[in-house]
Design an enzyme around this catalytic site. Sequence first.
Site, PDB file in Angstrom:
ATOM      1  N   ALA A 194      -0.173  -2.200   3.263  1.00  0.00           N
ATOM      2  CA  ALA A 194      -1.299  -2.514   4.142  1.00  0.00           C
ATOM      3  C   ALA A 194      -2.311  -1.381   3.988  1.00  0.00           C
ATOM      4  O   ALA A 194      -1.962  -0.262   3.597  1.00  0.00           O
ATOM      5  CB  ALA A 194      -0.817  -2.618   5.573  1.00  0.00           C
ATOM      6  N   GLY A 224       3.547  -3.186   2.853  1.00  0.00           N
ATOM      7  CA  GLY A 224       3.111  -4.581   2.915  1.00  0.00           C
ATOM      8  C   GLY A 224       3.106  -5.246   1.549  1.00  0.00           C
ATOM      9  O   GLY A 224       3.218  -6.478   1.462  1.00  0.00           O
ATOM     10  N   GLU A 265       6.511  -6.388   1.121  1.00  0.00           N
ATOM     11  CA  GLU A 265       6.700  -7.475   2.096  1.00  0.00           C
ATOM     12  C   GLU A 265       5.998  -8.759   1.629  1.00  0.00           C
ATOM     13  O   GLU A 265       6.512  -9.858   1.821  1.00  0.00           O
ATOM     14  CB  GLU A 265       6.183  -7.025   3.467  1.00  0.00           C
ATOM     15  CG  GLU A 265       7.061  -5.912   4.037  1.00  0.00           C
ATOM     16  CD  GLU A 265       6.450  -5.227   5.246  1.00  0.00           C
ATOM     17  OE1 GLU A 265       5.293  -4.762   5.144  1.00  0.00           O
ATOM     18  OE2 GLU A 265       7.113  -5.155   6.285  1.00  0.00           O
ATOM     19  N   GLU A 301       6.850   3.077   5.155  1.00  0.00           N
ATOM     20  CA  GLU A 301       6.113   3.173   6.424  1.00  0.00           C
ATOM     21  C   GLU A 301       6.566   4.339   7.299  1.00  0.00           C
ATOM     22  O   GLU A 301       5.763   4.903   8.048  1.00  0.00           O
ATOM     23  CB  GLU A 301       6.240   1.863   7.217  1.00  0.00           C
ATOM     24  CG  GLU A 301       5.448   0.707   6.639  1.00  0.00           C
ATOM     25  CD  GLU A 301       6.179  -0.106   5.587  1.00  0.00           C
ATOM     26  OE1 GLU A 301       7.221   0.359   5.078  1.00  0.00           O
ATOM     27  OE2 GLU A 301       5.719  -1.212   5.274  1.00  0.00           O
TER      28      GLU A 301
HETATM   29  N1  CO8 Z   1      -4.107   1.899   1.910  1.00  0.00           N
HETATM   30  C1  CO8 Z   1      -5.354   2.324   1.613  1.00  0.00           C
HETATM   31  N2  CO8 Z   1      -5.691   2.949   0.461  1.00  0.00           N
HETATM   32  C2  CO8 Z   1      -4.693   3.139  -0.434  1.00  0.00           C
HETATM   33  C3  CO8 Z   1      -3.375   2.734  -0.204  1.00  0.00           C
HETATM   34  C4  CO8 Z   1      -3.089   2.082   1.033  1.00  0.00           C
HETATM   35  N3  CO8 Z   1      -1.869   1.607   1.333  1.00  0.00           N
HETATM   36  N4  CO8 Z   1      -2.614   3.079  -1.275  1.00  0.00           N
HETATM   37  C5  CO8 Z   1      -3.445   3.677  -2.124  1.00  0.00           C
HETATM   38  N5  CO8 Z   1      -4.698   3.727  -1.642  1.00  0.00           N
HETATM   39  C6  CO8 Z   1      -5.887   4.300  -2.257  1.00  0.00           C
HETATM   40  C7  CO8 Z   1      -5.838   5.813  -2.214  1.00  0.00           C
HETATM   41  O1  CO8 Z   1      -6.282   6.282  -0.950  1.00  0.00           O
HETATM   42  C8  CO8 Z   1      -6.777   6.168  -3.352  1.00  0.00           C
HETATM   43  O2  CO8 Z   1      -8.101   6.017  -2.918  1.00  0.00           O
HETATM   44  P1  CO8 Z   1      -9.124   7.267  -3.046  1.00  0.00           P
HETATM   45  O3  CO8 Z   1      -9.221   7.517  -4.507  1.00  0.00           O
HETATM   46  O4  CO8 Z   1     -10.371   6.728  -2.438  1.00  0.00           O
HETATM   47  O5  CO8 Z   1      -8.500   8.386  -2.315  1.00  0.00           O
HETATM   48  C9  CO8 Z   1      -6.503   5.064  -4.384  1.00  0.00           C
HETATM   49  O6  CO8 Z   1      -5.891   4.000  -3.642  1.00  0.00           O
HETATM   50  C10 CO8 Z   1      -5.548   5.502  -5.467  1.00  0.00           C
HETATM   51  O7  CO8 Z   1      -4.369   6.005  -4.857  1.00  0.00           O
HETATM   52  P2  CO8 Z   1      -3.746   7.444  -5.183  1.00  0.00           P
HETATM   53  O8  CO8 Z   1      -4.823   8.395  -5.606  1.00  0.00           O
HETATM   54  O9  CO8 Z   1      -2.922   7.856  -4.009  1.00  0.00           O
HETATM   55  O10 CO8 Z   1      -2.838   7.087  -6.431  1.00  0.00           O
HETATM   56  P3  CO8 Z   1      -1.506   7.810  -6.898  1.00  0.00           P
HETATM   57  O11 CO8 Z   1      -1.156   7.225  -8.211  1.00  0.00           O
HETATM   58  O12 CO8 Z   1      -1.608   9.284  -6.781  1.00  0.00           O
HETATM   59  O13 CO8 Z   1      -0.384   7.357  -5.824  1.00  0.00           O
HETATM   60  C11 CO8 Z   1       0.777   5.768  -4.442  1.00  0.00           C
HETATM   61  C12 CO8 Z   1      -0.019   5.999  -5.720  1.00  0.00           C
HETATM   62  C13 CO8 Z   1       2.133   6.510  -4.529  1.00  0.00           C
HETATM   63  C14 CO8 Z   1       1.039   4.270  -4.326  1.00  0.00           C
HETATM   64  C15 CO8 Z   1      -0.006   6.275  -3.216  1.00  0.00           C
HETATM   65  O14 CO8 Z   1      -1.323   5.743  -3.278  1.00  0.00           O
HETATM   66  C16 CO8 Z   1       0.579   5.894  -1.892  1.00  0.00           C
HETATM   67  O15 CO8 Z   1       1.544   6.500  -1.469  1.00  0.00           O
HETATM   68  N6  CO8 Z   1      -0.009   4.895  -1.201  1.00  0.00           N
HETATM   69  C17 CO8 Z   1       0.364   4.493   0.124  1.00  0.00           C
HETATM   70  C18 CO8 Z   1       1.670   3.736   0.091  1.00  0.00           C
HETATM   71  C19 CO8 Z   1       2.078   3.393   1.493  1.00  0.00           C
HETATM   72  O16 CO8 Z   1       2.342   4.240   2.319  1.00  0.00           O
HETATM   73  N7  CO8 Z   1       2.184   2.085   1.776  1.00  0.00           N
HETATM   74  C20 CO8 Z   1       2.565   1.596   3.078  1.00  0.00           C
HETATM   75  C21 CO8 Z   1       1.360   1.374   3.922  1.00  0.00           C
HETATM   76  S1  CO8 Z   1       1.760   0.909   5.591  1.00  0.00           S
HETATM   77  C22 CO8 Z   1       2.194  -0.712   5.485  1.00  0.00           C
HETATM   78  O17 CO8 Z   1       2.171  -1.307   4.436  1.00  0.00           O
HETATM   79  C23 CO8 Z   1       2.573  -1.375   6.751  1.00  0.00           C
HETATM   80  C24 CO8 Z   1       2.622  -2.883   6.568  1.00  0.00           C
HETATM   81  C25 CO8 Z   1       2.861  -3.593   7.859  1.00  0.00           C
HETATM   82  C26 CO8 Z   1       1.649  -3.725   8.705  1.00  0.00           C
HETATM   83  C27 CO8 Z   1       1.814  -4.871   9.654  1.00  0.00           C
HETATM   84  C28 CO8 Z   1       1.124  -4.604  10.963  1.00  0.00           C
HETATM   85  C29 CO8 Z   1       1.326  -5.732  11.975  1.00  0.00           C
END
Ligand code: CO8
Length: 258
Positions: A66, A109, A112, A132
């Site tokens: 998400a 997500g 999911e 998460e």
């Molecule tokens: N949300 C928003 N932006 C994201 C996300 C995300 N989940 N993942 C990556 N991005 C963005 C980064 O912020 C970055 O943007 P910017 O260059 O502007 O900073 C761009 O994508 C590239 O990402 P990275 O530079 O971080 O790339 P890396 O190769 O270094 O890392 C990863 C890749 C490991 C995937 C890393 O981006 C990461 O850890 N992402 C987040 C993963 C995460 O925590 N996912 C879970 C999110 S919470 C969730 O899904 C809850 C769902 C349920 C909600 C339901 C509510 C009712």
Amino acid sequence: MTEYKTILVERRGRVGWITLNRPEALNALNSQLMADVVGAATAFDEDEEIGAIVVTGSERAFAAGADVKEMEPKSTLDMIMDDQFGDWSLFASVRTPVIAAVSGFALGGGCELAMMCDIILAADSAKFGQPELNLGVIPGMGGTQRLTRAVGYYKAADLVLTGRTMDAEEAERSGLASRVVPQDELLGEAQRVAELIASKSLPSLFAAKTAMDAALETTLSEGLRVERLAFAPLFSTLDQKEGMSAFREKRAPRFQNR
Ligand code: CO8
């Protein structure tokens, strides 16, 4: 065709393709993307010419979860009142078989979303996880339920409670990924599997999904009752007669979805 902002939509024969397309955010699932995916999947689901749907992302990411930036300022009350992700249930309930073709990150997500599909084809680059808890929350789009049902409590707890990721090979071994294929074969294989599914009779596909859904939702005896109820009506379809006479005549069936 409807204009979508965050996805690409295409028909390849009887297969509907939905490609998540927010490369700048690794296909993070924001509200717009949910509306687009739900809109496209629902439109395909209502189209008799479509017999299977493929959902995919990019080589680098199926979806990295998400959209954290969209969620960060929200309060508890916002999350309850907005029910921001509630419409994903519409995606999970499409009748048409859906294949997730997963390459790269399928996290939070994203994992999911893949688990809302019927078949998960994983490229050997795929990485699955529910990170998460690293963000101070828990999976909220079905991860605690669907992952636990898919891989069992102990593997799910290992993933959810640590927030670690697992590779494609571990995902297949655990029962999450249906198959693993080399990265460059993923999309071709997804189309092949989808065409094979789409070649069946739609009423039998819908009945099979309904009965298998019951396996996840209910007791064995109730599930067996649902299966029997879904089985018998197929004998009033032309496709049942066609399928069985084709078998007897040693030829391929020609289903008409009737
Ligand atoms: N949300 C928003 N932006 C994201 C996300 C995300 N989940 N993942 C990556 N991005 C963005 C980064 O912020 C970055 O943007 P910017 O260059 O502007 O900073 C761009 O994508 C590239 O990402 P990275 O530079 O971080 O790339 P890396 O190769 O270094 O890392 C990863 C890749 C490991 C995937 C890393 O981006 C990461 O850890 N992402 C987040 C993963 C995460 O925590 N996912 C879970 C999110 S919470 C969730 O899904 C809850 C769902 C349920 C909600 C339901 C509510 C009712």
